[in-house]
Design a protein around this motif. Sequence first.
Motif, PDB file in Angstrom:
ATOM      1  N   LEU A 257      41.012  29.834  40.837  1.00 16.73           N
ATOM      2  CA  LEU A 257      41.861  30.335  41.919  1.00 16.73           C
ATOM      3  C   LEU A 257      41.216  31.504  42.647  1.00 16.73           C
ATOM      4  O   LEU A 257      41.429  31.692  43.846  1.00 16.73           O
ATOM      5  N   TRP A 258      40.454  32.308  41.923  1.00 14.44           N
ATOM      6  CA  TRP A 258      39.729  33.424  42.516  1.00 14.44           C
ATOM      7  C   TRP A 258      38.243  33.215  42.282  1.00 14.44           C
ATOM      8  O   TRP A 258      37.838  32.677  41.245  1.00 14.44           O
ATOM      9  N   THR A 259      37.419  33.627  43.208  1.00 15.33           N
ATOM     10  CA  THR A 259      35.973  33.599  43.057  1.00 15.33           C
ATOM     11  C   THR A 259      35.439  35.012  43.237  1.00 15.33           C
ATOM     12  O   THR A 259      36.139  35.904  43.752  1.00 15.33           O
ATOM     13  N   VAL A 260      34.206  35.222  42.838  1.00 16.53           N
ATOM     14  CA  VAL A 260      33.589  36.536  43.006  1.00 16.53           C
ATOM     15  C   VAL A 260      33.561  36.921  44.483  1.00 16.53           C
ATOM     16  O   VAL A 260      33.861  38.062  44.862  1.00 16.53           O
ATOM     17  N   GLU A 261      33.213  35.971  45.342  1.00 15.37           N
ATOM     18  CA  GLU A 261      33.146  36.250  46.775  1.00 15.37           C
ATOM     19  C   GLU A 261      34.512  36.637  47.326  1.00 15.37           C
ATOM     20  O   GLU A 261      34.634  37.566  48.141  1.00 15.37           O
ATOM     21  N   LEU A 262      35.563  35.940  46.872  1.00 13.11           N
ATOM     22  CA  LEU A 262      36.912  36.248  47.352  1.00 13.11           C
ATOM     23  C   LEU A 262      37.314  37.661  46.955  1.00 13.11           C
ATOM     24  O   LEU A 262      37.875  38.418  47.766  1.00 13.11           O
ATOM     25  N   LEU A 263      37.041  38.033  45.708  1.00 17.56           N
ATOM     26  CA  LEU A 263      37.388  39.379  45.264  1.00 17.56           C
ATOM     27  C   LEU A 263      36.620  40.438  46.041  1.00 17.56           C
ATOM     28  O   LEU A 263      37.176  41.481  46.415  1.00 17.56           O
ATOM     29  N   GLU A 264      35.345  40.189  46.294  1.00 13.93           N
ATOM     30  CA  GLU A 264      34.560  41.156  47.061  1.00 13.93           C
ATOM     31  C   GLU A 264      35.084  41.283  48.491  1.00 13.93           C
ATOM     32  O   GLU A 264      35.125  42.375  49.057  1.00 13.93           O
ATOM     33  N   ASN A 265      35.480  40.163  49.066  1.00  8.89           N
ATOM     34  CA  ASN A 265      35.998  40.190  50.433  1.00  8.89           C
ATOM     35  C   ASN A 265      37.308  40.966  50.526  1.00  8.89           C
ATOM     36  O   ASN A 265      37.644  41.509  51.593  1.00  8.89           O
ATOM     37  N   CYS A 266      38.058  40.997  49.430  1.00  8.71           N
ATOM     38  CA  CYS A 266      39.357  41.675  49.432  1.00  8.71           C
ATOM     39  C   CYS A 266      39.275  43.104  48.919  1.00  8.71           C
ATOM     40  O   CYS A 266      40.299  43.797  48.866  1.00  8.71           O
ATOM     41  N   ARG A 267      38.087  43.543  48.546  1.00 14.09           N
ATOM     42  CA  ARG A 267      37.943  44.895  48.026  1.00 14.09           C
ATOM     43  C   ARG A 267      37.898  45.887  49.189  1.00 14.09           C
ATOM     44  O   ARG A 267      37.353  45.604  50.249  1.00 14.09           O
ATOM     45  N   LEU A 268      38.479  47.066  48.964  1.00 14.57           N
ATOM     46  CA  LEU A 268      38.493  48.100  49.987  1.00 14.57           C
ATOM     47  C   LEU A 268      37.066  48.435  50.386  1.00 14.57           C
ATOM     48  O   LEU A 268      36.257  48.843  49.563  1.00 14.57           O
ATOM     49  N   GLN A 269      36.728  48.274  51.642  1.00 11.61           N
ATOM     50  CA  GLN A 269      35.362  48.445  52.109  1.00 11.61           C
ATOM     51  C   GLN A 269      35.086  49.833  52.662  1.00 11.61           C
ATOM     52  O   GLN A 269      33.937  50.234  52.792  1.00 11.61           O
ATOM     53  N   LEU A 270      36.137  50.560  53.027  1.00  8.65           N
ATOM     54  CA  LEU A 270      35.927  51.879  53.613  1.00  8.65           C
ATOM     55  C   LEU A 270      35.572  52.883  52.531  1.00  8.65           C
ATOM     56  O   LEU A 270      35.916  52.719  51.368  1.00  8.65           O
ATOM     57  N   PRO A 445      37.674  39.623  35.562  1.00  6.66           N
ATOM     58  CA  PRO A 445      37.253  38.442  34.804  1.00  6.66           C
ATOM     59  C   PRO A 445      38.411  37.511  34.466  1.00  6.66           C
ATOM     60  O   PRO A 445      38.236  36.294  34.381  1.00  6.66           O
ATOM     61  N   GLN A 446      39.606  38.084  34.265  1.00  8.91           N
ATOM     62  CA  GLN A 446      40.767  37.239  33.993  1.00  8.91           C
ATOM     63  C   GLN A 446      41.158  36.439  35.235  1.00  8.91           C
ATOM     64  O   GLN A 446      41.519  35.259  35.131  1.00  8.91           O
ATOM     65  N   LEU A 447      41.087  37.061  36.401  1.00  4.89           N
ATOM     66  CA  LEU A 447      41.381  36.325  37.629  1.00  4.89           C
ATOM     67  C   LEU A 447      40.389  35.186  37.832  1.00  4.89           C
ATOM     68  O   LEU A 447      40.772  34.069  38.219  1.00  4.89           O
ATOM     69  N   LEU A 448      39.114  35.434  37.539  1.00  4.85           N
ATOM     70  CA  LEU A 448      38.090  34.400  37.685  1.00  4.85           C
ATOM     71  C   LEU A 448      38.295  33.249  36.709  1.00  4.85           C
ATOM     72  O   LEU A 448      37.781  32.152  36.926  1.00  4.85           O
ATOM     73  N   GLY A 449      39.032  33.496  35.619  1.00  5.78           N
ATOM     74  CA  GLY A 449      39.236  32.462  34.611  1.00  5.78           C
ATOM     75  C   GLY A 449      40.493  31.635  34.793  1.00  5.78           C
ATOM     76  O   GLY A 449      40.752  30.728  33.990  1.00  5.78           O
ATOM     77  N   LEU A 450      41.281  31.910  35.817  1.00  6.94           N
ATOM     78  CA  LEU A 450      42.492  31.121  36.076  1.00  6.94           C
ATOM     79  C   LEU A 450      42.131  29.906  36.922  1.00  6.94           C
ATOM     80  O   LEU A 450      41.656  30.034  38.049  1.00  6.94           O
ATOM     81  N   ILE A 451      42.358  28.724  36.367  1.00  5.91           N
ATOM     82  CA  ILE A 451      41.947  27.471  37.001  1.00  5.91           C
ATOM     83  C   ILE A 451      43.152  26.778  37.624  1.00  5.91           C
ATOM     84  O   ILE A 451      44.192  26.616  36.976  1.00  5.91           O
ATOM     85  N   ALA A 452      43.014  26.365  38.869  1.00  6.49           N
ATOM     86  CA  ALA A 452      44.108  25.702  39.574  1.00  6.49           C
ATOM     87  C   ALA A 452      44.544  24.449  38.826  1.00  6.49           C
ATOM     88  O   ALA A 452      43.729  23.558  38.562  1.00  6.49           O
TER      89      ALA A 452
END
Length: 490
Positions: A257-270, A445-452
């Motif tokens: 459900l979550w990928t590394v790229e998705l988490l990075e895209n949603c991380r506060l960038q400022l 890591p827990q978010l990355l381990g949740l499978i649709a």
Amino acid sequence: MGRFERVLPADTNIVEFLLSLPPDARAVALAQLGIDEADAFDRDWGSWVHRGQFAPEGDWSTWVVMGGRGFGKTRAGAEWVTSLIAGGAALRIALVAATRQEARAVMVEGKSGLLAVAEPYVDEWFPGRGVLRFRGGAEAALFSGTTPDFLRGPEHHFAWCDELAKWRHGQECWDMLRLGLRLGERPRALVTTTPRPGPVLSGIIGAPGTIQTGGPTARNPHNARAFTAHVYARYAGTRLALQELEGQLLTDAPGALWTVELLENCRLQLSPSSLGEGFGVGHVAVHDPSGMAAAGQQAPPPSPPLKGRGEVFSRLVIAVDPPTGDGTCGIIACARTGYGETAHAYVLADHSVTARSPEGWARAVADAAAMWSALHPHLPRGVEVVAEANQGGQMVSAVLRTADPKLKVRRVDAVAGKADRAAPVAMLFEAGKVTLHGRFPELEPQLLGLIAGGDYEGPGSSPDRADAMVWGLTELMLKPERAPPSIRIL
């Protein structure tokens, strides 16, 4: 089969010759060696070590041996430690595994452990104390990846870390270990592990001064041929084969459900300075000052998000996934700005605690609520607590209100599986409606381990922190709610 007789050329590499023989002929040839010859053959590491097990040369600080099952990672670790203590120096060495029991069973007492590999140098082994002493004064002490505080204080010349990807508190334990590696001129750490997705191992591999070796299961010629043939036939072409047999670090699971790229895209960038003091909180433990120091972090007072843009929190919740037994109580602080279509959610901090009594984790929830209430005293509804009631029912509310009678507790019941509950929240991330404030080394890591539509494939037996976050964001973003009344001036 009778005696094995063959005249070999004088320059024959006996190791390569023996490995070239069929298994039955090899067994006969080895049986004909005398005790001393067989022992010398077994200990002649330089003659039969295979590629990937050599200690690298150069000025490195961390050596990662990441290989498939049966690659020979444990033997490489034991041989490296043996080479260190062979000189007779009074070294201090840390042996860290997922648990103390695993450190003892694998790193010390296993067939490729130090008692077998370093036997000529072993002086005394104290299993109860977890201390292995060598002739010459060197000493190795056992530690666990579940207790970072035990690594706070001890100093070491070297460390051998086994299966780091399994450590429950990987980042905290690694940080405490590195801070204690300060003896001698060149303190170093060896990490032997099967690859497993997660920011801790990825961060170590990508850090300056890290050198990585390793390889697939098939590279070790000393594995039983039947084992190698079976596992490759059984798992060929699967993701499990790439990770567990080929030794590849895979960052995203199929269907996650979550990928590394998705988490990075949603991380506060400022930058923190552009947000006002206190952002990038990530994992904190406001109820436990020593825990904050263990993580190398403080808990400065966060300001409203995107300071200067006129946005403030409209709601803030402390989401709780109560534990079973002495497991982890997921405690995640989440907030929201706006209402309806303009709503945006923020994952603020991870206050989770492990191995606490009900009174202990309830106090952690109350402390987290008190901190955020002090930081944001003008919230329309105050700080609310959302707690899953499946584990304990009414007891959950009772124990929380015992910790603080003023807590505003809302109980929620799980009627769907964890992955099914998480799917709508993952869609909020994909829609750009959620922002992560900092890095969350145990939540992510827990978010990355949740499978649709499937099972949980992340670290640990349960995604406690991820489940808490899902409850919090569901409450803030997916429950119908009207904006408060406002006054219009004509």
